[in-house]
Design a protein around this motif. Structure first.
Motif, PDB file in Angstrom:
ATOM      1  N   UNK A   6      80.329  91.746  23.870  1.00 27.90           N
ATOM      2  CA  UNK A   6      80.455  90.641  24.818  1.00 27.90           C
ATOM      3  C   UNK A   6      81.885  90.144  24.752  1.00 27.90           C
ATOM      4  N   UNK A   7      82.674  90.505  25.754  1.00 28.65           N
ATOM      5  CA  UNK A   7      84.085  90.138  25.747  1.00 28.65           C
ATOM      6  C   UNK A   7      84.288  88.823  26.491  1.00 28.65           C
ATOM      7  N   UNK A   8      85.253  88.054  26.016  1.00 29.26           N
ATOM      8  CA  UNK A   8      85.542  86.739  26.568  1.00 29.26           C
ATOM      9  C   UNK A   8      87.050  86.609  26.708  1.00 29.26           C
ATOM     10  N   UNK A   9      87.504  85.953  27.767  1.00 28.02           N
ATOM     11  CA  UNK A   9      88.930  85.695  27.904  1.00 28.02           C
ATOM     12  C   UNK A   9      89.360  85.550  29.346  1.00 28.02           C
ATOM     13  N   UNK A  10      90.549  85.041  29.513  1.00 32.26           N
ATOM     14  CA  UNK A  10      91.110  84.768  30.825  1.00 32.26           C
ATOM     15  C   UNK A  10      92.284  85.711  31.071  1.00 32.26           C
ATOM     16  N   UNK A  11      92.131  86.611  32.017  1.00 28.96           N
ATOM     17  CA  UNK A  11      93.173  87.607  32.300  1.00 28.96           C
ATOM     18  C   UNK A  11      94.450  86.988  32.861  1.00 28.96           C
ATOM     19  N   UNK A  36      78.672  97.060  27.345  1.00 32.39           N
ATOM     20  CA  UNK A  36      79.715  96.028  27.443  1.00 32.39           C
ATOM     21  C   UNK A  36      79.332  95.024  28.526  1.00 32.39           C
ATOM     22  N   UNK A  37      79.504  93.749  28.197  1.00 36.84           N
ATOM     23  CA  UNK A  37      79.338  92.657  29.151  1.00 36.84           C
ATOM     24  C   UNK A  37      80.627  91.860  29.094  1.00 36.84           C
ATOM     25  N   UNK A  46      76.846  84.590  31.609  1.00 35.61           N
ATOM     26  CA  UNK A  46      76.373  85.939  31.315  1.00 35.61           C
ATOM     27  C   UNK A  46      75.319  85.986  30.215  1.00 35.61           C
ATOM     28  N   UNK A  47      74.983  84.837  29.647  1.00 34.92           N
ATOM     29  CA  UNK A  47      74.022  84.848  28.541  1.00 34.92           C
ATOM     30  C   UNK A  47      72.641  85.316  28.988  1.00 34.92           C
ATOM     31  N   UNK A  48      72.240  84.975  30.222  1.00 34.33           N
ATOM     32  CA  UNK A  48      70.926  85.436  30.711  1.00 34.33           C
ATOM     33  C   UNK A  48      70.868  86.956  30.758  1.00 34.33           C
ATOM     34  N   UNK A  49      71.960  87.588  31.155  1.00 35.79           N
ATOM     35  CA  UNK A  49      72.008  89.057  31.216  1.00 35.79           C
ATOM     36  C   UNK A  49      71.898  89.651  29.811  1.00 35.79           C
ATOM     37  N   UNK A  50      72.597  89.055  28.859  1.00 38.46           N
ATOM     38  CA  UNK A  50      72.532  89.552  27.482  1.00 38.46           C
ATOM     39  C   UNK A  50      71.120  89.394  26.927  1.00 38.46           C
ATOM     40  N   UNK A  51      70.515  88.252  27.180  1.00 41.55           N
ATOM     41  CA  UNK A  51      69.131  88.046  26.714  1.00 41.55           C
ATOM     42  C   UNK A  51      68.185  89.092  27.315  1.00 41.55           C
TER      43      UNK A  51
END
Length: 152
Positions: A6-11, A36-37, A46-51
């Motif tokens: 689960x990647x996080x960040x601002x491009x 990868x999400x 995106x937490x609903x998708x991971x769940x």
């Protein structure tokens, strides 16, 4: 058994784009056993998708201010994620997101990459890009994360 990166960040903020860069590399060359999400700068969306994926393990990757040389990679203890290390360009603190995922995910790891430059419209620096590529290689080879020191 499913595992999620689960990647996080601002491009748009230089090295804060480390997470999305890893997502791009994993899209181009997937790591066996990992989905990868890319949470970008709104990971809470995106937490609903991971769940729904019902993973055994989630590896969260984001830029983290650890007062280390640029490009250093560390596992960060979950309880220290928000209080000490976050670059914090996200709408909600990551500890809330982690607490939410803990309800259904047995194992959550947080991998921080020390940024060099998080100014607007800067590119990911060469140093941080090399670190992201090393994390990608480790995932593709199926290696664990024991090689990284833990902070927090």
């Amino acid at each position: 058994m499913t595992d999620v990166v689960f990647t996080v960040g601002n491009v748009l903020r230089g090295d804060d784009g480390a997470g999305p860069l890893l997502a791009q590399l994993l899209d181009e060359q997937p790591a066996p056993g990992w989905i990868v999400v890319d949470g970008e700068d709104v990971p809470e969306n995106h937490t609903h998708h991971i769940r729904a994926l019902a993973p055994h393990r989630v590896l969260i990757v984001d830029a983290a201010e650890m007062e280390l040389p640029p490009g250093e990679v560390r596992l960060i203890e979950q309880d220290s994620v928000a209080e000490q290390f976050m670059v914090t360009t996200h709408a909600i603190p990551l500890n809330f997101l982690i607490d939410s995922l803990r309800e259904t995910v047995p194992e959550i790891l947080f991998l921080g990459i020390q940024p060099q430059d998080t100014s607007f419209f800067a590119p990911v620096t060469t140093t941080v890009r090399s670190s992201v590529e090393a994390v990608h290689d480790r995932l593709v080879r199926g290696e664990g994360f024991e090689a990284y020191e833990t902070v927090g």
